[in-house]
Design a protein around this motif. Structure first.
Motif, mmCIF file in Angstrom:
data_model
loop_
_atom_site.group_PDB
_atom_site.id
_atom_site.type_symbol
_atom_site.label_atom_id
_atom_site.label_comp_id
_atom_site.label_asym_id
_atom_site.label_seq_id
_atom_site.Cartn_x
_atom_site.Cartn_y
_atom_site.Cartn_z
ATOM 1 N N LEU A 61 -11.394 110.857 33.718
ATOM 2 C CA LEU A 61 -10.288 111.634 34.269
ATOM 3 C C LEU A 61 -10.681 113.107 34.289
ATOM 4 O O LEU A 61 -11.690 113.504 33.703
ATOM 5 C CB LEU A 61 -9.010 111.420 33.445
ATOM 6 C CG LEU A 61 -9.033 111.852 31.973
ATOM 7 C CD1 LEU A 61 -8.462 113.242 31.782
ATOM 8 C CD2 LEU A 61 -8.230 110.881 31.128
ATOM 9 N N SER B 48 -11.654 117.408 24.813
ATOM 10 C CA SER B 48 -12.811 116.782 25.426
ATOM 11 C C SER B 48 -13.144 117.679 26.608
ATOM 12 O O SER B 48 -12.409 117.693 27.604
ATOM 13 C CB SER B 48 -12.465 115.375 25.904
ATOM 14 O OG SER B 48 -13.495 114.924 26.765
ATOM 15 N N ASP C 39 -4.484 117.227 20.350
ATOM 16 C CA ASP C 39 -5.431 116.873 21.409
ATOM 17 C C ASP C 39 -4.775 117.318 22.719
ATOM 18 O O ASP C 39 -3.828 116.706 23.196
ATOM 19 C CB ASP C 39 -5.659 115.352 21.364
ATOM 20 C CG ASP C 39 -6.675 114.880 22.396
ATOM 21 O OD1 ASP C 39 -6.872 115.583 23.408
ATOM 22 O OD2 ASP C 39 -7.246 113.795 22.204
ATOM 23 N N GLY D 288 -15.912 114.977 23.129
ATOM 24 C CA GLY D 288 -14.545 115.164 22.655
ATOM 25 C C GLY D 288 -14.300 114.377 21.377
ATOM 26 O O GLY D 288 -13.625 114.859 20.457
ATOM 27 N N LYS E 131 -13.629 116.448 30.390
ATOM 28 C CA LYS E 131 -12.571 116.279 31.384
ATOM 29 C C LYS E 131 -12.468 117.545 32.246
ATOM 30 O O LYS E 131 -13.426 117.894 32.885
ATOM 31 C CB LYS E 131 -11.264 115.910 30.673
ATOM 32 C CG LYS E 131 -11.439 114.762 29.658
ATOM 33 C CD LYS E 131 -11.883 113.455 30.300
ATOM 34 C CE LYS E 131 -12.412 112.431 29.298
ATOM 35 N NZ LYS E 131 -11.504 112.129 28.197
ATOM 36 N N PHE F 51 -4.926 116.520 28.180
ATOM 37 C CA PHE F 51 -4.172 116.274 29.408
ATOM 38 C C PHE F 51 -3.547 117.559 29.958
ATOM 39 O O PHE F 51 -3.435 117.728 31.164
ATOM 40 C CB PHE F 51 -3.100 115.188 29.192
ATOM 41 C CG PHE F 51 -3.630 113.802 29.413
ATOM 42 C CD1 PHE F 51 -4.873 113.428 28.924
ATOM 43 C CD2 PHE F 51 -2.893 112.863 30.132
ATOM 44 C CE1 PHE F 51 -5.385 112.150 29.138
ATOM 45 C CE2 PHE F 51 -3.391 111.580 30.361
ATOM 46 C CZ PHE F 51 -4.634 111.230 29.859
#
Ligand SMILES: *Cc1c(COP(=O)(O)O)cnc(C)c1O
Length: 407
Positions: free
Chosen positions: A339, A207, A185, A88, A210, A188
């Motif tokens: 995560l 990334s 980004d 990432g 994840k 999440f």
């Protein structure tokens, strides 16, 4: 040539998008574990390098398995083009450094992943690039910073670890008026729960380590955007600097994508349940989860995200001692700074992921010593709550007067 799979819905794209078959007609995606490629003739090699014939040359430039992953991610994101990278951070670094040059100006939200923060605060200024941090939730701060020309805006929403939201559409308008491209980004939120390109972003980075792998196996990254930018700006940088993704990792990420929707949906439901449980406990000062009514930016979260995601951040009373007591009492949830895994993981940002940014910057971001970030996996949420109950009992024991006989 229009790809017929462009019209499929996300769940279908995750399984079929971008798949090309070899002459053997395999059902699963083929793993082309090869560094180079051969040509039928000297003339074909010449034509390939002259760009008059399409042929793979070298896996640093492109590889069939990696290309399947890139196409699947592009279809899912609704992006014209995608390039995969080894991590990432390689994706973030390439998106920024391929676009910027000395004398340029970057405006970024302060709440960034630790290494992204380092690139903006430390690396870019070394090359004569001016960088400005703003509070991502404060539109007035974005407006002031973007009153002067800028070339690039970098932001993360929801942010790590405090799950702050940035108003994507409003910031994109300000950025474009200042002459900047917007790089988001989106780790999440995952490609499923938030669509930055539809809200005005120009480039999205992931990334893949994840949720896209989602099973804690490999590192990977991706950059998505318009074909013209990817071809003219990003691709020459990647080709010549070499942060290429291994075909083996690309193959695992393709298999990860097949179950992404199922995993993100299940883990998000678990995260919402765990957030409600935490919010009801006396030891917890504050629970942050994007779609809960008590999130400070709940209405923005609802406008931008179609689900709350797999991360929950909460603050225990009693600071570091209570946070550590909680973590050390857990038997199911593992202590890890990673995560987006199928296994639930918990971290104490102040002493790990956000240790290096310093106490002052942590205070500005609200990362107190009692803050814990929980990445919810695929376990039964009831087992996670049992584990957290054990942790909270241990944390709570620290804030009542020591009774010596308690054991
Ligand atoms: C993990 C992460 C990165 C960096 O990705 P790597 O694959 O570890 O290099 C960047 N941004 C966010 C938000 C992340 O969570």
């Amino acid at each position: 040539m229009t790809d017929p799979t462009r019209t499929y819905r996300p769940a279908t794209l995750l399984v079929h998008g971008g798949t090309t078959r070899s002459q053997h007609g395999e059902t699963a995606e083929a793993l082309f574990l090869t560094s180079g490629f051969v040509y039928d003739s000297a003339e074909q090699a010449e034509a390939t390098f002259a760009n008059t014939v399409q042929h793979y040359q070298y896996s640093r430039f492109g590889n069939p398995t990696v290309a399947m992953l890139e196409e699947r991610l592009a279809l899912l994101e609704g992006a014209e083009a995608c390039r995969a990278t080894a991590t990432g951070m390689a994706a973030v670094h390439a998106a920024l450094l391929s676009h910027l040059k000395a004398g340029d100006r970057v405006v970024a939200s302060r709440a960034l992943f630790g290494s992204c923060h380092w690139i903006v605060s430390t690396l870019l200024p070394r090359y004569g690039i001016e960088t400005v941090f703003v509070d991502g939730a404060d539109l007035g701060a974005w407006r002031a910073a973007l009153a002067r020309p800028a070339q690039l805006v970098l932001l993360e929403t929801p942010s790590n670890p405090m799950l702050d939201m940035v108003d994507l559409a409003a910031v994109a308008d300000l950025a474009h008026a200042a002459g900047a491209i917007v790089v988001v980004d989106n780790v999440f939120a995952t490609p499923l729960l938030q669509k930055p390109l539809e809200m005005g972003a120009d480039v999205v980075v992931y990334s893949c380590t994840k949720h896209i792998d989602g099973q804690g196996r490999v590192l990977g990254g991706a950059v998505l955007g318009r074909a013209a930018w990817v071809d003219a700006t990003l691709q020459p940088f990647l080709r010549n600097t070499g942060p290429a993704l291994s075909p083996f990792n690309a193959w695992l990420l393709l298999k990860g994508l097949e179950t992404l929707a199922l995993r993100v949906d299940a883990a998000s439901r678990g995260a919402a349940a765990v957030a409600d449980f935490l919010a009801g406990r006396a030891e917890v000062r504050r629970t942050l989860y994007p779609l809960r009514d008590d999130h400070p930016q709940a209405s923005l979260a609802r406008r931008q995200m179609s689900g709350g995601g797999t991360l929950v951040t909460f603050e225990v009373a009693g600071g570091k001692a209570a946070a550590f007591a909680l973590m050390n009492a857990l038997r199911l949830i593992a202590v890890s700074n990673n995560l987006g895994d199928s296994k639930s993981l918990i971290t104490h940002p102040a002493t790990t992921t956000h240790m290096r940014i310093g106490a002052e910057e942590r205070a500005r971001l609200g990362i107190t010593d009692g803050v814990l970030r929980l990445s919810v996996g695929l376990e039964d949420p009831a087992d996670l709550m049992d584990d957290l109950r054990r942790g909270l009992d241990a944390a709570g024991g620290l804030s009542v007067p020591d009774t010596a006989a308690a054991d």
